[in-house]
Design a protein around this motif. Structure first.
Motif, mmCIF file in Angstrom:
data_model
loop_
_atom_site.group_PDB
_atom_site.id
_atom_site.type_symbol
_atom_site.label_atom_id
_atom_site.label_comp_id
_atom_site.label_asym_id
_atom_site.label_seq_id
_atom_site.Cartn_x
_atom_site.Cartn_y
_atom_site.Cartn_z
ATOM 1 N N THR A 239 0.851 -1.187 0.000
ATOM 2 C CA THR A 239 0.000 0.000 0.000
ATOM 3 C C THR A 239 0.885 1.235 0.000
ATOM 4 N N GLU A 241 2.432 4.705 1.251
ATOM 5 C CA GLU A 241 2.726 5.260 2.573
ATOM 6 C C GLU A 241 1.721 6.335 2.963
ATOM 7 N N THR A 242 1.211 7.073 1.970
ATOM 8 C CA THR A 242 0.269 8.148 2.237
ATOM 9 C C THR A 242 -1.157 7.649 2.494
ATOM 10 N N ASN A 243 -1.418 6.383 2.217
ATOM 11 C CA ASN A 243 -2.766 5.840 2.380
ATOM 12 C C ASN A 243 -2.955 5.366 3.822
ATOM 13 N N GLU A 244 -3.120 6.323 4.709
ATOM 14 C CA GLU A 244 -3.201 6.005 6.136
ATOM 15 C C GLU A 244 -4.430 5.161 6.463
ATOM 16 N N ARG A 245 -5.507 5.389 5.749
ATOM 17 C CA ARG A 245 -6.738 4.644 6.012
ATOM 18 C C ARG A 245 -6.542 3.144 5.757
ATOM 19 N N SER A 246 -5.910 2.815 4.613
ATOM 20 C CA SER A 246 -5.656 1.408 4.305
ATOM 21 C C SER A 246 -4.666 0.797 5.288
ATOM 22 N N PHE A 247 -3.637 1.566 5.640
ATOM 23 C CA PHE A 247 -2.633 1.050 6.572
ATOM 24 C C PHE A 247 -3.275 0.712 7.915
ATOM 25 N N LYS A 248 -4.180 1.543 8.358
ATOM 26 C CA LYS A 248 -4.872 1.286 9.627
ATOM 27 C C LYS A 248 -5.715 0.022 9.538
ATOM 28 N N SER A 251 -3.363 -3.040 9.454
ATOM 29 C CA SER A 251 -2.753 -3.237 10.776
ATOM 30 C C SER A 251 -3.735 -3.889 11.745
#
Length: 270
Positions: A239, A241-248, A251
């Motif tokens: 994903t 790095e700027t896609n914080e929603r997907s990273f969350k 995780s």
């Protein structure tokens, strides 16, 4: 001293080009490439300076520089390529190895890092099992048109897949793709590739109008269950790095950062 101007590299010229041992292309690959994508690669007559380019991820509107040689001729090769694509391409991408080999030059023409891609791994699948409210059907049953429509609606311009990219992808060994429906309306999709005992979740998308309702989590849970049933021992995905929603989201399912991340170097052309 007057330098010779670059000219398009055609198959005949490519067959006589002297490639360095560090080249990522064989002579046969190069000849096939310039025949398939005429007018996108250039060389300087009387020298061994060249620039090899082609579509990025089967996108006719995004050009990728794969490799170049000849520091003193690189500005002229760059200019020739840019003049040939300026009316048709929306961005130019530079292969990471190529960028690093001539970082100073690319900095001068304002090529920079457009995206940082993170790689995440989950060694505990299937993970959280959610109740799935969606109807999920194979792309092979419904066809590719809905897949493309969802993809273009869900992803930023740079990351949209072309029809040709999807067709090649779906014909690849180990690939599976499904479209998700809510009240018969296509709202998202998920696709994955199974490699022996591990799986890669290649794409997961939910249309913007349906985001924030938990459908992405449902699709991820469903995909991990499919991998588990298929015999996968762990799953991997990537994903931005700027896609914080997907990273969350990832995780929360136990995905953790691992090695293999990379940068996308390039420049938007307007």
């Amino acid at each position: 001293m007057q330098f010779a101007l670059p000219v398009p590299l055609d198959p005949q010229r490519a067959s006589n080009l002297r490639l360095p041992w560090t080249s990522l292309l064989s002579r046969e690959d190069l000849v096939q490439h310039v025949a398939k994508y005429p007018g996108m690669s250039w060389y300087v007559p009387g020298t061994n300076a060249y620039l090899i380019a082609g579509p990025w991820r089967n996108r006719d509107d995004i050009v990728e520089i794969l490799e170049s040689r000849g520091d003193r001729y690189r500005p002229a090769l760059w200019t020739s390529l840019m003049e040939s694509i300026i009316n048709t391409a929306g961005a130019i991408i530079v292969d990471p190895t190529e960028y690093k080999s001539a970082a100073h030059f690319y900095h001068t023409v304002k090529v920079s890092c457009l995206e940082t891609v993170l790689v995440l791994r989950n060694t505990h699948i299937p993970g959280p099992e959610l109740s799935v409210e969606l109807e999920i059907q194979s792309v092979l049953k419904r066809g590719i048109a809905e897949l493309i429509a969802i993809d273009w609606d869900s992803f930023p311009w740079l990351w949209r897949n072309s029809r040709r990219e999807f067709e090649e992808y779906l014909d690849s060994p180990g690939v599976h793709a499904w479209v998700a429906y809510k009240s018969e309306e296509p709202i998202g999709y998920v696709s994955l590739t199974l490699y022996d005992d591990w799986g890669h979740i290649d794409r997961l998308a939910v249309r913007p109008n349906f985001q924030g309702r938990g459908y992405g989590a449902q699709l991820l849970s469903w995909a991990l269950r499919q991998l588990h049933v298929m015999g996968a021992k762990y799953a991997q995905l990537s994903t931005q790095e700027t896609n914080e929603r997907s990273f969350k989201l990832y995780s929360s399912f136990g995905f953790k950062l691992c090695r293999g991340g990379y940068k996308i170097y390039g420049k938007y052309l307007g």
